[in-house]
Scaffold this motif. Structure first.
Motif, PDB file in Angstrom:
ATOM      1  N   LEU A 253       8.511  -2.891 -39.107  1.00 17.63           N
ATOM      2  CA  LEU A 253       9.871  -3.404 -38.946  1.00 17.63           C
ATOM      3  C   LEU A 253      10.572  -3.350 -40.294  1.00 17.63           C
ATOM      4  CD1 LEU A 253      11.891  -4.665 -36.986  1.00 17.63           C
ATOM      5  CD2 LEU A 253      10.952  -6.911 -37.534  1.00 17.63           C
ATOM      6  N   VAL A 254      11.612  -2.529 -40.409  1.00 12.91           N
ATOM      7  CA  VAL A 254      12.292  -2.261 -41.670  1.00 12.91           C
ATOM      8  C   VAL A 254      13.666  -2.921 -41.685  1.00 12.91           C
ATOM      9  CG1 VAL A 254      13.085  -0.459 -43.257  1.00 12.91           C
ATOM     10  CG2 VAL A 254      11.138  -0.023 -41.728  1.00 12.91           C
ATOM     11  N   ARG A 255      13.974  -3.624 -42.770  1.00 10.15           N
ATOM     12  CA  ARG A 255      15.325  -4.160 -42.909  1.00 10.15           C
ATOM     13  C   ARG A 255      16.257  -3.045 -43.396  1.00 10.15           C
ATOM     14  NH1 ARG A 255      18.025  -8.767 -46.896  1.00 10.15           N
ATOM     15  NH2 ARG A 255      19.937  -8.956 -45.681  1.00 10.15           N
ATOM     16  N   HIS A 256      17.473  -3.035 -42.885  1.00  5.62           N
ATOM     17  CA  HIS A 256      18.475  -2.042 -43.263  1.00  5.62           C
ATOM     18  C   HIS A 256      18.779  -2.069 -44.753  1.00  5.62           C
ATOM     19  CE1 HIS A 256      21.381  -5.272 -43.757  1.00  5.62           C
ATOM     20  NE2 HIS A 256      20.948  -5.767 -42.602  1.00  5.62           N
ATOM     21  N   GLY A 257      19.532  -1.063 -45.228  1.00  6.25           N
ATOM     22  CA  GLY A 257      19.922  -0.974 -46.629  1.00  6.25           C
ATOM     23  C   GLY A 257      21.002  -1.974 -47.007  1.00  6.25           C
TER      24      GLY A 257
ATOM     25  N   VAL B  15      14.096   0.019 -37.335  1.00  6.55           N
ATOM     26  CA  VAL B  15      15.067  -0.322 -38.373  1.00  6.55           C
ATOM     27  C   VAL B  15      15.945  -1.438 -37.829  1.00  6.55           C
ATOM     28  CG1 VAL B  15      16.895   0.515 -39.874  1.00  6.55           C
ATOM     29  CG2 VAL B  15      15.004   2.045 -39.241  1.00  6.55           C
ATOM     30  N   SER B  16      15.853  -2.604 -38.425  1.00  7.50           N
ATOM     31  CA  SER B  16      16.482  -3.775 -37.837  1.00  7.50           C
ATOM     32  C   SER B  16      17.109  -4.651 -38.920  1.00  7.50           C
ATOM     33  CB  SER B  16      15.440  -4.539 -37.007  1.00  7.50           C
ATOM     34  OG  SER B  16      16.013  -5.591 -36.282  1.00  7.50           O
ATOM     35  N   HIS B  17      17.002  -5.981 -38.749  1.00  2.01           N
ATOM     36  CA  HIS B  17      17.709  -6.940 -39.579  1.00  2.01           C
ATOM     37  C   HIS B  17      16.774  -8.066 -40.007  1.00  2.01           C
ATOM     38  CE1 HIS B  17      21.482  -5.027 -38.173  1.00  2.01           C
ATOM     39  NE2 HIS B  17      20.787  -4.882 -37.057  1.00  2.01           N
ATOM     40  N   SER B  18      17.168  -8.780 -41.059  1.00  7.01           N
ATOM     41  CA  SER B  18      16.320  -9.856 -41.572  1.00  7.01           C
ATOM     42  C   SER B  18      16.099 -10.941 -40.520  1.00  7.01           C
ATOM     43  CB  SER B  18      16.943 -10.468 -42.837  1.00  7.01           C
ATOM     44  OG  SER B  18      18.251 -10.978 -42.574  1.00  7.01           O
ATOM     45  N   GLU B  19      17.114 -11.194 -39.687  1.00  2.57           N
ATOM     46  CA  GLU B  19      16.965 -12.203 -38.634  1.00  2.57           C
ATOM     47  C   GLU B  19      15.860 -11.816 -37.663  1.00  2.57           C
ATOM     48  OE1 GLU B  19      19.743 -10.722 -39.491  1.00  2.57           O
ATOM     49  OE2 GLU B  19      21.294 -12.219 -39.959  1.00  2.57           O
ATOM     50  N   CYS B  20      15.750 -10.534 -37.373  1.00  2.00           N
ATOM     51  CA  CYS B  20      14.720 -10.072 -36.437  1.00  2.00           C
ATOM     52  C   CYS B  20      13.345 -10.085 -37.097  1.00  2.00           C
ATOM     53  CB  CYS B  20      15.057  -8.677 -35.925  1.00  2.00           C
ATOM     54  SG  CYS B  20      16.558  -8.641 -34.914  1.00  2.00           S
ATOM     55  N   MET B  21      13.300  -9.883 -38.412  1.00  2.00           N
ATOM     56  CA  MET B  21      12.032 -10.005 -39.126  1.00  2.00           C
ATOM     57  C   MET B  21      11.549 -11.448 -39.092  1.00  2.00           C
ATOM     58  SD  MET B  21      12.953  -7.480 -42.345  1.00  2.00           S
ATOM     59  CE  MET B  21      11.300  -7.153 -42.950  1.00  2.00           C
ATOM     60  N   ASP B  22      12.467 -12.377 -39.295  1.00  2.00           N
ATOM     61  CA  ASP B  22      12.108 -13.793 -39.194  1.00  2.00           C
ATOM     62  C   ASP B  22      11.666 -14.143 -37.779  1.00  2.00           C
ATOM     63  OD1 ASP B  22      12.609 -14.325 -41.847  1.00  2.00           O
ATOM     64  OD2 ASP B  22      14.627 -15.104 -41.524  1.00  2.00           O
ATOM     65  N   GLN B  23      12.335 -13.585 -36.790  1.00  2.00           N
ATOM     66  CA  GLN B  23      11.966 -13.869 -35.408  1.00  2.00           C
ATOM     67  C   GLN B  23      10.567 -13.353 -35.096  1.00  2.00           C
ATOM     68  OE1 GLN B  23      13.784 -15.648 -32.860  1.00  2.00           O
ATOM     69  NE2 GLN B  23      11.662 -15.557 -32.153  1.00  2.00           N
ATOM     70  N   LEU B  24      10.232 -12.195 -35.649  1.00  4.01           N
ATOM     71  CA  LEU B  24       8.878 -11.664 -35.463  1.00  4.01           C
ATOM     72  C   LEU B  24       7.845 -12.615 -36.051  1.00  4.01           C
ATOM     73  CD1 LEU B  24       7.134  -9.219 -34.527  1.00  4.01           C
ATOM     74  CD2 LEU B  24       7.314  -8.371 -36.864  1.00  4.01           C
ATOM     75  N   LEU B  25       8.148 -13.166 -37.227  1.00  2.00           N
ATOM     76  CA  LEU B  25       7.235 -14.124 -37.846  1.00  2.00           C
ATOM     77  C   LEU B  25       7.096 -15.375 -36.987  1.00  2.00           C
ATOM     78  CD1 LEU B  25       8.362 -13.870 -41.581  1.00  2.00           C
ATOM     79  CD2 LEU B  25       6.328 -12.862 -40.538  1.00  2.00           C
ATOM     80  N   VAL B  26       8.210 -15.857 -36.462  1.00  3.63           N
ATOM     81  CA  VAL B  26       8.170 -17.037 -35.587  1.00  3.63           C
ATOM     82  C   VAL B  26       7.323 -16.737 -34.354  1.00  3.63           C
ATOM     83  CG1 VAL B  26       9.545 -18.508 -34.066  1.00  3.63           C
ATOM     84  CG2 VAL B  26      10.373 -17.981 -36.364  1.00  3.63           C
TER      85      VAL B  26
ATOM     86  N   HIS C 101       3.813 -17.068 -35.058  1.00  2.00           N
ATOM     87  CA  HIS C 101       3.453 -18.396 -35.575  1.00  2.00           C
ATOM     88  C   HIS C 101       3.172 -18.351 -37.079  1.00  2.00           C
ATOM     89  CE1 HIS C 101       3.236 -19.437 -31.361  1.00  2.00           C
ATOM     90  NE2 HIS C 101       2.336 -18.509 -31.174  1.00  2.00           N
ATOM     91  N   LEU C 102       4.015 -17.617 -37.802  1.00  2.00           N
ATOM     92  CA  LEU C 102       3.900 -17.508 -39.245  1.00  2.00           C
ATOM     93  C   LEU C 102       5.128 -18.123 -39.917  1.00  2.00           C
ATOM     94  CD1 LEU C 102       2.575 -13.837 -39.444  1.00  2.00           C
ATOM     95  CD2 LEU C 102       1.255 -15.924 -39.864  1.00  2.00           C
ATOM     96  N   SER C 103       4.999 -18.400 -41.202  1.00  7.42           N
ATOM     97  CA  SER C 103       6.086 -19.021 -41.958  1.00  7.42           C
ATOM     98  C   SER C 103       7.242 -18.039 -42.158  1.00  7.42           C
ATOM     99  CB  SER C 103       5.567 -19.480 -43.321  1.00  7.42           C
ATOM    100  OG  SER C 103       6.628 -19.886 -44.159  1.00  7.42           O
ATOM    101  N   THR C 104       8.460 -18.579 -42.125  1.00  7.20           N
ATOM    102  CA  THR C 104       9.655 -17.774 -42.387  1.00  7.20           C
ATOM    103  C   THR C 104      10.216 -18.068 -43.780  1.00  7.20           C
ATOM    104  OG1 THR C 104      11.066 -19.444 -41.342  1.00  7.20           O
ATOM    105  CG2 THR C 104      10.263 -17.648 -39.943  1.00  7.20           C
TER     106      THR C 104
ATOM    107  N   GLY D  87      14.085  -8.551 -48.882  1.00  9.46           N
ATOM    108  CA  GLY D  87      15.178  -7.798 -49.473  1.00  9.46           C
ATOM    109  C   GLY D  87      15.565  -6.606 -48.611  1.00  9.46           C
ATOM    110  N   TYR D  88      16.647  -5.932 -49.001  1.00  8.64           N
ATOM    111  CA  TYR D  88      17.061  -4.729 -48.293  1.00  8.64           C
ATOM    112  C   TYR D  88      15.946  -3.689 -48.351  1.00  8.64           C
ATOM    113  CZ  TYR D  88      21.797  -6.660 -48.533  1.00  8.64           C
ATOM    114  OH  TYR D  88      22.912  -7.465 -48.407  1.00  8.64           O
ATOM    115  N   GLY D  89      15.627  -3.119 -47.213  1.00 13.25           N
ATOM    116  CA  GLY D  89      14.594  -2.094 -47.144  1.00 13.25           C
ATOM    117  C   GLY D  89      13.174  -2.616 -47.088  1.00 13.25           C
TER     118      GLY D  89
END
Length: 240
Positions: free
Chosen positions: A75-79, A171-182, A185-188, A193-195
């Motif tokens: 899962l990659v955060r955009h530029g 290629v997604s967004h930081s919010e979706c990376m946090d959601q994946l962690l949630v 059951h991992l810490s957010t 950073g970008y990328g």
């Protein structure tokens, strides 16, 4: 005179008794606070490993092996966002900057060295994600709405789109990376950073997906020695 001395002795005894009770109460309070703090620390969700740290070299080796088998979701955060920067925009204000495009082109080369022969790639429908995917990869990348509207469903949707034997790059967004962690059951608490890229192992079996860790764009070079050592042990993965 005798009575005065007696009263003084009684007062001193009462004072010592009061101080002892105060001290004992203070010890109990401090011990309780320390116990609560320790309990909260032990119960707190774990963070995703930073793959750039030498202590997580085993996770890098596992990533190498899993990538060669097509068992990884990345899962990659955009530029760099244009609307949050004073640097030149690549195009529309909801897209990335020229500097951001250059940075993700380098990131795309890193992925290319890792190996894209057995990889499917999707991006969010938002301009900044589509521009990032276009800069990273020479092939056309299909845009998907679920890579932006990911609240509560990120892990489920990622696993649904994962094909056995094919790595999945999103290629997604930081919010979706946090959601994946949630969802895992991992810490957010980590700020990506970008990328930045999160890697999870998803073999397609009945086993639970495993968090492998994350890497920031500037740190990809730091895991080259581990990847090289892995390939020498027979893992079918290219160096990056």
């Amino acid at each position: 005179m005798t009575s005065s001395f007696s009263l003084t002795g009684i007062n001193r005894t009462l004072l010592r008794s009061g101080l002892e009770r105060y001290r004992n109460a203070l010890v109990v309070i401090v011990a309780s606070v320390m116990a609560i703090a320790l309990t909260l620390t032990l119960l707190a969700p774990a963070s995703a490993p930073n793959l750039a740290r030498p202590s997580h070299a085993d996770q890098v080796m596992l990533l190498t092996e899993s990538w060669a088998k097509g068992d990884v979701i990345a899962l990659v955060r955009h530029g760099e966002r244009c609307d949050r920067s004073t640097t030149q925009c690549l195009g529309p204000a909801d897209g990335v900057t020229v500097r951001g495009e250059a940075a993700v082109k380098v990131l795309g080369a890193d992925f290319d060295q890792l190996g894209l022969q057995n990889a499917e790639i999707y991006s969010s429908m938002l301009t900044r994600a589509r521009q990032t995917a276009s800069a990273m990869f020479v092939r056309p990348v299909e845009a998907q709405d679920w890579l932006f509207n990911c609240r509560g469903t990120m892990l489920r949707d990622a696993l649904k789109h994962k094909v056995a034997g094919q790595n999945l790059i999103l290629v997604s967004h930081s919010e979706c990376m946090d959601q994946l962690l949630v969802d895992m059951h991992l810490s957010t608490s980590t700020t990506f950073g970008y990328g930045a890229t999160l890697f999870i192992q998803a073999s397609g079996t009945n086993g639970e997906p495993q968090m492998l860790g994350y890497i920031e764009p500037k740190d990809w070079g730091s895991i080259v020695p581990v990847m090289t050592a892995s390939s020498r042990h027979g893992f079918e993965a290219s160096q990056f």
